[in-house]
Design a protein around this motif. Structure first.
Motif, mmCIF file in Angstrom:
data_model
loop_
_atom_site.group_PDB
_atom_site.id
_atom_site.type_symbol
_atom_site.label_atom_id
_atom_site.label_comp_id
_atom_site.label_asym_id
_atom_site.label_seq_id
_atom_site.Cartn_x
_atom_site.Cartn_y
_atom_site.Cartn_z
ATOM 1 N N TRP A 178 -23.926 27.649 -33.616
ATOM 2 C CA TRP A 178 -22.663 26.989 -33.291
ATOM 3 C C TRP A 178 -22.823 25.479 -33.491
ATOM 4 O O TRP A 178 -23.729 24.860 -32.924
ATOM 5 C CB TRP A 178 -22.254 27.310 -31.865
ATOM 6 C CG TRP A 178 -21.782 28.736 -31.705
ATOM 7 C CD1 TRP A 178 -22.210 29.834 -32.400
ATOM 8 C CD2 TRP A 178 -20.793 29.206 -30.788
ATOM 9 N NE1 TRP A 178 -21.542 30.954 -31.976
ATOM 10 C CE2 TRP A 178 -20.671 30.606 -30.987
ATOM 11 C CE3 TRP A 178 -20.006 28.601 -29.822
ATOM 12 C CZ2 TRP A 178 -19.787 31.396 -30.251
ATOM 13 C CZ3 TRP A 178 -19.119 29.381 -29.076
ATOM 14 C CH2 TRP A 178 -19.018 30.761 -29.283
ATOM 15 N N GLY A 179 -21.965 24.920 -34.312
ATOM 16 C CA GLY A 179 -22.082 23.527 -34.727
ATOM 17 C C GLY A 179 -22.370 23.416 -36.208
ATOM 18 O O GLY A 179 -22.327 22.330 -36.780
ATOM 19 N N THR B 70 -12.119 25.800 -34.086
ATOM 20 C CA THR B 70 -11.643 24.894 -33.046
ATOM 21 C C THR B 70 -12.657 24.709 -31.924
ATOM 22 O O THR B 70 -12.647 23.677 -31.255
ATOM 23 C CB THR B 70 -10.325 25.437 -32.460
ATOM 24 O OG1 THR B 70 -9.536 25.983 -33.514
ATOM 25 C CG2 THR B 70 -9.543 24.339 -31.790
ATOM 26 N N ALA B 71 -13.514 25.684 -31.687
ATOM 27 C CA ALA B 71 -14.462 25.594 -30.573
ATOM 28 C C ALA B 71 -15.545 24.559 -30.815
ATOM 29 O O ALA B 71 -16.039 23.935 -29.868
ATOM 30 C CB ALA B 71 -15.095 26.963 -30.319
ATOM 31 N N ASN C 148 -21.914 14.499 -31.705
ATOM 32 C CA ASN C 148 -20.917 15.476 -32.107
ATOM 33 C C ASN C 148 -21.567 16.853 -32.129
ATOM 34 O O ASN C 148 -22.698 17.005 -32.589
ATOM 35 C CB ASN C 148 -20.409 15.096 -33.511
ATOM 36 C CG ASN C 148 -19.120 15.774 -33.879
ATOM 37 O OD1 ASN C 148 -18.927 16.953 -33.611
ATOM 38 N ND2 ASN C 148 -18.228 15.028 -34.517
ATOM 39 N N CYS C 149 -20.863 17.858 -31.635
ATOM 40 C CA CYS C 149 -21.383 19.228 -31.700
ATOM 41 C C CYS C 149 -21.579 19.664 -33.154
ATOM 42 O O CYS C 149 -22.498 20.424 -33.456
ATOM 43 C CB CYS C 149 -20.403 20.170 -30.994
ATOM 44 S SG CYS C 149 -20.879 21.905 -31.021
ATOM 45 N N LEU D 33 -16.427 26.370 -24.852
ATOM 46 C CA LEU D 33 -16.178 27.803 -24.774
ATOM 47 C C LEU D 33 -17.442 28.601 -25.081
ATOM 48 O O LEU D 33 -18.227 28.240 -25.951
ATOM 49 C CB LEU D 33 -15.078 28.199 -25.761
ATOM 50 C CG LEU D 33 -13.723 27.491 -25.586
ATOM 51 C CD1 LEU D 33 -12.804 27.833 -26.749
ATOM 52 C CD2 LEU D 33 -13.079 27.874 -24.266
ATOM 53 N N ASN D 34 -17.613 29.697 -24.335
ATOM 54 C CA ASN D 34 -18.654 30.675 -24.604
ATOM 55 C C ASN D 34 -20.052 30.028 -24.616
ATOM 56 O O ASN D 34 -20.471 29.474 -23.625
ATOM 57 C CB ASN D 34 -18.352 31.401 -25.919
ATOM 58 C CG ASN D 34 -19.061 32.740 -26.047
ATOM 59 O OD1 ASN D 34 -20.226 32.870 -25.736
ATOM 60 N ND2 ASN D 34 -18.346 33.750 -26.505
ATOM 61 N N LYS D 35 -20.753 30.063 -25.745
ATOM 62 C CA LYS D 35 -22.134 29.575 -25.815
ATOM 63 C C LYS D 35 -22.263 28.099 -25.462
ATOM 64 O O LYS D 35 -23.342 27.647 -25.055
ATOM 65 C CB LYS D 35 -22.712 29.805 -27.218
ATOM 66 C CG LYS D 35 -23.054 31.238 -27.538
ATOM 67 C CD LYS D 35 -23.748 31.314 -28.891
ATOM 68 C CE LYS D 35 -24.158 32.732 -29.232
ATOM 69 N NZ LYS D 35 -24.890 32.808 -30.519
#
Length: 401
Positions: free
Chosen positions: A117-118, A148-149, A296-297, A338-340
């Motif tokens: 993620w990222g 969006t996440a 930033n993610c 969200l989530n993770k």
């Protein structure tokens, strides 16, 4: 009660639903009408032609379905595919995860290509899968344009190049919920077969219209697709298009008038100017994050989103508290992780009918919240970085030149 009044305006900076402009609110403030009267079909006919412009297509067929983006996902899948069909889908965040869950529950055989993620979609794996698939068992490629996440934007032009390189006939299905009408999107040029968006995102409307656009190839696939569909069946719409009444089911009259005004505002500004404005908002937000000393993610510049920025916080801070404090103290709405990445990021949405000064107000609020939760940000640092960028890069308002 869940909602408690606060003076002034709520500063809405989640990545959807977004701020609704005053002209759109006024356009929707009307009574119900008979949607079978001559007036609504006449307006619908023009809306369908104008909606094609935001997808940048001349050959696509649009469907304006009374639903959300989730319903638009289901419409895209069930109209073009049959149970058991093999599809490749990219898992890069919460919304791509939800679409994959839907694909699996609809009984498709899903090859999930997962990235951290990222990061963006791993297109090298796509290339190897297509190279191996000489029998063309893969029927569709499903990808979220803008996740969006995590604030990640995928390169759709590269997906098309890979499909063309291997001369693969798979359908190209794109979730453009948080990208279309804000990021560069070229349905015809990139050979997208089904694209979809939701009214509550860059169109700056209330939730309630899922807009799906299908290529001629997708329409042809719908003739043989065996997935069960009723409410989302394109054929029902096409029958009524031919009749000139357009609506197999009851539309939201108020949303149609709102859509008419929203499109007028976009066309008055110019779609390319709208996209450039979102580019400025995204860049300024990233400069502010950098000035705050945060990250930033999104892990690489090639994936930076211009509609939402997911901000990583230090491990000693719970990002949920940032979102909670922003709403309670400053009437500022930010997006949760969200989530993770729950508790690890907060999200700043910068899409829709939004200008530079509005964003600066949000950034000032974020700085105060960061101080509130114990992060030693220098007040004004992010605002100054964003302001300097805006002052050097913001053009005259097109309609006022």
């Amino acid at each position: 009660m869940d909602y408690v009044y606060g003076p002034g305006r709520n500063h809405l900076f989640v990545p959807g639903p977004v701020n609704i402009p005053e002209p759109v609110l006024r356009a929707m403030n009307r009574n119900n009408e008979d949607y079978r009267s001559p007036a609504v079909p006449a307006m619908t006919k023009i809306l369908l032609e104008d909606v094609k412009k935001i997808f940048k297509t001349t050959t696509g067929t649009p469907f304006m379905i009374p639903t959300t983006g989730t319903g638009a996902w289901e419409s895209a899948l069930t109209n073009t595919l049959s149970p058991g069909d093999r599809i490749v889908s990219f898992l890069i965040g919460q919304f791509s995860l939800l679409w994959i869950d839907q694909q699996q529950r609809l009984n498709f055989k899903v090859d999930v290509v997962e990235s951290e993620w990222g990061q963006g979609a791993n297109l090298d794996i796509l290339a190897s899968k297509l190279a191996e698939d000489t029998a063309h068992t893969i029927k569709a490629i499903c990808i979220v344009h803008n996740e969006t996440a995590t604030g990640v934007t995928n390169n759709l032009a590269q997906v098309r190049r890979i499909l063309d390189e291997y001369r693969h006939p798979a359908l190209f299905l794109v979730d453009g919920v948080s990208s279309i009408c804000a990021l560069d999107f070229r349905m015809d040029e990139w050979g997208v077969d089904v694209a979809l968006t939701g009214s509550q995102k860059a169109l700056s409307l209330p939730t309630g219209i899922g807009i799906v656009c299908a290529s001629p190839k997708a329409l042809e696939a719908s003739k043989t697709a065996k997935s069960v569909r009723v409410f989302f069946d394109w054929n029902d719409y096409l029958k009524f298009y031919k009749l000139g009444t357009y609506w197999p089911y009851t539309p939201s009259i108020q949303l149609l008038y709102g859509l008419r005004t929203a499109l007028d505002l976009i066309f008055e500004e110019g779609l390319d100017n709208v996209i450039a404005r979102h580019s400025r908002l995204g860049k300024a937000t990233r400069l502010a994050v950098e000035a705050w000393g945060l990250k930033n993610c999104t892990q690489s510049e090639e994936w930076f989103s211009d509609t939402v920025t997911a901000v990583l916080v230090p491990p000693y801070i719970d990002s949920t508290e940032i979102v909670r404090r922003a709403w309670k103290r400053y009437n500022l709405s930010l997006g949760l992780g969200l989530n993770k990445i729950a508790g690890k990021v907060f999200r700043i949405g910068h899409l829709g009918n939004l200008n530079e000064l509005q964003l600066l107000g949000c950034l000032a609020g974020v700085e105060m919240v960061l101080r509130d939760v114990g992060y030693p940000v220098k007040l004004g640092s992010g605002v100054a970085a964003a302001s300097a960028y805006f002052q050097n890069n913001t053009p005259l308002i097109p309609s006022r030149i």
